[in-house]
Design a protein around this motif. Structure first.
Motif, PDB file in Angstrom:
ATOM      1  N   SER A 106       0.713  -1.390  -0.533  1.00  0.00           N
ATOM      2  CA  SER A 106       0.146   0.142  -0.513  1.00  0.00           C
ATOM      3  C   SER A 106       0.504   1.272   0.196  1.00  0.00           C
ATOM      4  N   THR A 107       1.892   1.008   0.852  1.00  0.00           N
ATOM      5  CA  THR A 107       2.735   2.554   0.997  1.00  0.00           C
ATOM      6  C   THR A 107       3.323   2.683  -0.336  1.00  0.00           C
ATOM      7  N   GLU A 108       4.262   1.794  -0.668  1.00  0.00           N
ATOM      8  CA  GLU A 108       5.126   2.425  -2.486  1.00  0.00           C
ATOM      9  C   GLU A 108       3.640   2.019  -3.020  1.00  0.00           C
ATOM     10  N   ALA A 109       2.871   1.565  -3.627  1.00  0.00           N
ATOM     11  CA  ALA A 109       1.711   2.435  -4.273  1.00  0.00           C
ATOM     12  C   ALA A 109       1.427   3.900  -3.918  1.00  0.00           C
ATOM     13  N   ALA A 110       1.518   3.948  -2.996  1.00  0.00           N
ATOM     14  CA  ALA A 110       1.156   5.853  -3.011  1.00  0.00           C
ATOM     15  C   ALA A 110       2.686   6.473  -2.710  1.00  0.00           C
ATOM     16  N   GLY A 111       3.619   5.829  -3.250  1.00  0.00           N
ATOM     17  CA  GLY A 111       4.711   7.106  -3.236  1.00  0.00           C
ATOM     18  C   GLY A 111       5.635   6.799  -2.037  1.00  0.00           C
ATOM     19  N   ILE A 112       4.580   6.400  -1.003  1.00  0.00           N
ATOM     20  CA  ILE A 112       6.001   6.109   0.395  1.00  0.00           C
ATOM     21  C   ILE A 112       7.506   5.404   0.465  1.00  0.00           C
ATOM     22  N   TRP A 113       8.555   6.264   0.400  1.00  0.00           N
ATOM     23  CA  TRP A 113       9.730   5.126   0.004  1.00  0.00           C
ATOM     24  C   TRP A 113       9.337   4.612   1.525  1.00  0.00           C
ATOM     25  N   THR A 114       9.469   5.103   2.763  1.00  0.00           N
ATOM     26  CA  THR A 114      10.360   4.462   3.970  1.00  0.00           C
ATOM     27  C   THR A 114       9.460   4.618   4.910  1.00  0.00           C
ATOM     28  N   ILE A 115       9.218   3.957   6.001  1.00  0.00           N
ATOM     29  CA  ILE A 115       8.191   3.341   6.429  1.00  0.00           C
ATOM     30  C   ILE A 115       9.848   2.825   8.243  1.00  0.00           C
ATOM     31  N   GLN A 116       8.973   3.343   9.014  1.00  0.00           N
ATOM     32  CA  GLN A 116       9.742   3.933  10.156  1.00  0.00           C
ATOM     33  C   GLN A 116       9.069   3.230  11.432  1.00  0.00           C
ATOM     34  N   SER A 117       9.630   2.922  12.352  1.00  0.00           N
ATOM     35  CA  SER A 117       9.688   1.804  13.751  1.00  0.00           C
ATOM     36  C   SER A 117      10.118   2.163  14.404  1.00  0.00           C
ATOM     37  N   VAL A 118      10.017   2.160  16.206  1.00  0.00           N
ATOM     38  CA  VAL A 118      10.417   1.851  17.178  1.00  0.00           C
ATOM     39  C   VAL A 118      10.128   1.012  17.826  1.00  0.00           C
ATOM     40  N   VAL A 119      11.396  -0.575  17.953  1.00  0.00           N
ATOM     41  CA  VAL A 119      10.565  -1.159  19.318  1.00  0.00           C
ATOM     42  C   VAL A 119      11.564  -1.196  20.553  1.00  0.00           C
ATOM     43  N   PHE A 120      10.941  -1.741  21.738  1.00  0.00           N
ATOM     44  CA  PHE A 120      12.002  -2.157  22.620  1.00  0.00           C
ATOM     45  C   PHE A 120      12.960  -3.227  22.008  1.00  0.00           C
ATOM     46  N   GLY A 121      13.832  -2.983  22.403  1.00  0.00           N
ATOM     47  CA  GLY A 121      14.693  -3.685  22.476  1.00  0.00           C
ATOM     48  C   GLY A 121      14.551  -5.128  23.235  1.00  0.00           C
ATOM     49  N   GLU A 122      13.661  -5.686  24.202  1.00  0.00           N
ATOM     50  CA  GLU A 122      13.458  -6.753  24.765  1.00  0.00           C
ATOM     51  C   GLU A 122      12.044  -7.735  23.831  1.00  0.00           C
ATOM     52  N   ASN A 123      11.876  -6.361  23.061  1.00  0.00           N
ATOM     53  CA  ASN A 123      10.655  -7.633  21.633  1.00  0.00           C
ATOM     54  C   ASN A 123      11.138  -8.239  20.701  1.00  0.00           C
ATOM     55  N   THR A 124      12.256  -9.244  20.890  1.00  0.00           N
ATOM     56  CA  THR A 124      12.750  -9.472  20.003  1.00  0.00           C
ATOM     57  C   THR A 124      11.881 -10.289  18.947  1.00  0.00           C
ATOM     58  N   ALA A 125      10.950 -10.795  19.175  1.00  0.00           N
ATOM     59  CA  ALA A 125       9.719 -11.110  18.351  1.00  0.00           C
ATOM     60  C   ALA A 125       9.635  -9.942  17.328  1.00  0.00           C
ATOM     61  N   SER A 126       8.825  -8.739  17.423  1.00  0.00           N
ATOM     62  CA  SER A 126       8.712  -7.903  16.507  1.00  0.00           C
ATOM     63  C   SER A 126      10.142  -7.807  15.884  1.00  0.00           C
ATOM     64  N   LEU A 127      11.555  -7.231  16.587  1.00  0.00           N
ATOM     65  CA  LEU A 127      12.561  -7.664  15.826  1.00  0.00           C
ATOM     66  C   LEU A 127      12.885  -8.202  14.722  1.00  0.00           C
ATOM     67  N   ARG A 128      12.289  -9.153  15.198  1.00  0.00           N
ATOM     68  CA  ARG A 128      12.962 -10.020  14.011  1.00  0.00           C
ATOM     69  C   ARG A 128      11.563 -10.495  13.258  1.00  0.00           C
ATOM     70  N   LEU A 129      10.585  -9.696  12.936  1.00  0.00           N
ATOM     71  CA  LEU A 129       9.237  -9.948  12.282  1.00  0.00           C
ATOM     72  C   LEU A 129       9.759  -8.750  11.357  1.00  0.00           C
ATOM     73  N   HIS A 130      10.486  -7.380  12.013  1.00  0.00           N
ATOM     74  CA  HIS A 130      10.810  -6.890  10.769  1.00  0.00           C
ATOM     75  C   HIS A 130      12.065  -7.043  10.071  1.00  0.00           C
ATOM     76  N   GLN A 131      12.741  -7.023  11.259  1.00  0.00           N
ATOM     77  CA  GLN A 131      13.741  -7.693   9.560  1.00  0.00           C
ATOM     78  C   GLN A 131      14.086  -8.756   8.325  1.00  0.00           C
ATOM     79  N   ARG A 132      12.695  -9.468   9.162  1.00  0.00           N
ATOM     80  CA  ARG A 132      12.010 -10.078   7.486  1.00  0.00           C
ATOM     81  C   ARG A 132      11.397  -9.809   6.903  1.00  0.00           C
ATOM     82  N   ALA A 133      10.823  -8.664   7.157  1.00  0.00           N
ATOM     83  CA  ALA A 133       9.975  -7.738   6.482  1.00  0.00           C
ATOM     84  C   ALA A 133      11.674  -6.458   5.693  1.00  0.00           C
TER      85      ALA A 133
END
Length: 164
Positions: A106-133
């Motif tokens: 959706s964001t790429e179709a709209a011309g958005i070039w950067t998606i950011q997020s901030v994650v607590f370091g303890e949230n390892t599942a979220s960090l892995r998810l984001h790295q896979r994406a």
């Protein structure tokens, strides 16, 4: 994953979206926030064209993803910050990955070039998810805010579109 689909979020999803949000906040590693906002506040803070829910075969909402602009300055029109939350009962089943895929499309179709997020370091599942994406770590913001009485660090992640 059987019969899980992603569709645009609507106001009819408000109660489930906010309940899932609150469940994530109650886990203490999702956000500095401690209470989910009202639907009016949630709706006002997020771009309507980039909000999605994952639903099961019965239509029950299992998770959501949405973006907020990072700045009102025109130069940053292509940069957003996202949040993704999954119902605790649906975690580990690929729901968040489906939601991130829909968001990226959706964001790429709209011309958005950067998606950011901030994650607590303890949230390892979220960090892995984001790295896979395709997100990468930009850096650590040390002691950036207090959460439940203690200073917390956050990891800043971004995904730069390879096509925009």
């Amino acid at each position: 994953m059987a019969q899980v689909t992603v569709r645009p979020m609507s106001a009819d999803d408000a109660n489930r979206v906010l309940a899932i949000y609150q469940a994530g906040l109650d886990g203490s590693n999702a956000s500095f926030e401690t209470t989910a906002p009202t639907w009016t506040a949630f709706d006002a803070a997020r771009l309507p064209q980039h909000r999605f829910v994952a639903v099961d075969g019965d239509g029950a909402v299992l998770g959501w993803v949405a973006v907020s602009p990072t700045s009102t300055r025109p130069v940053y029109a292509g940069v957003v910050e996202h949040s993704v939350y999954t119902d605790p009962a649906a975690r580990g089943q690929g729901v968040a990955g489906l939601l991130l895929d829909a968001l990226i499309t959706s964001t790429e179709a709209a011309g958005i070039w950067t998606i950011q997020s901030v994650v607590f370091g303890e949230n390892t599942a979220s960090l892995r998810l984001h790295q896979r994406a395709g997100f990468r770590v930009i850096g650590v913001r040390e002691r950036v805010g207090r959460h439940h009485g203690r200073w917390r660090d956050v990891i800043l992640l971004e995904r730069r579109s390879p096509t925009i």
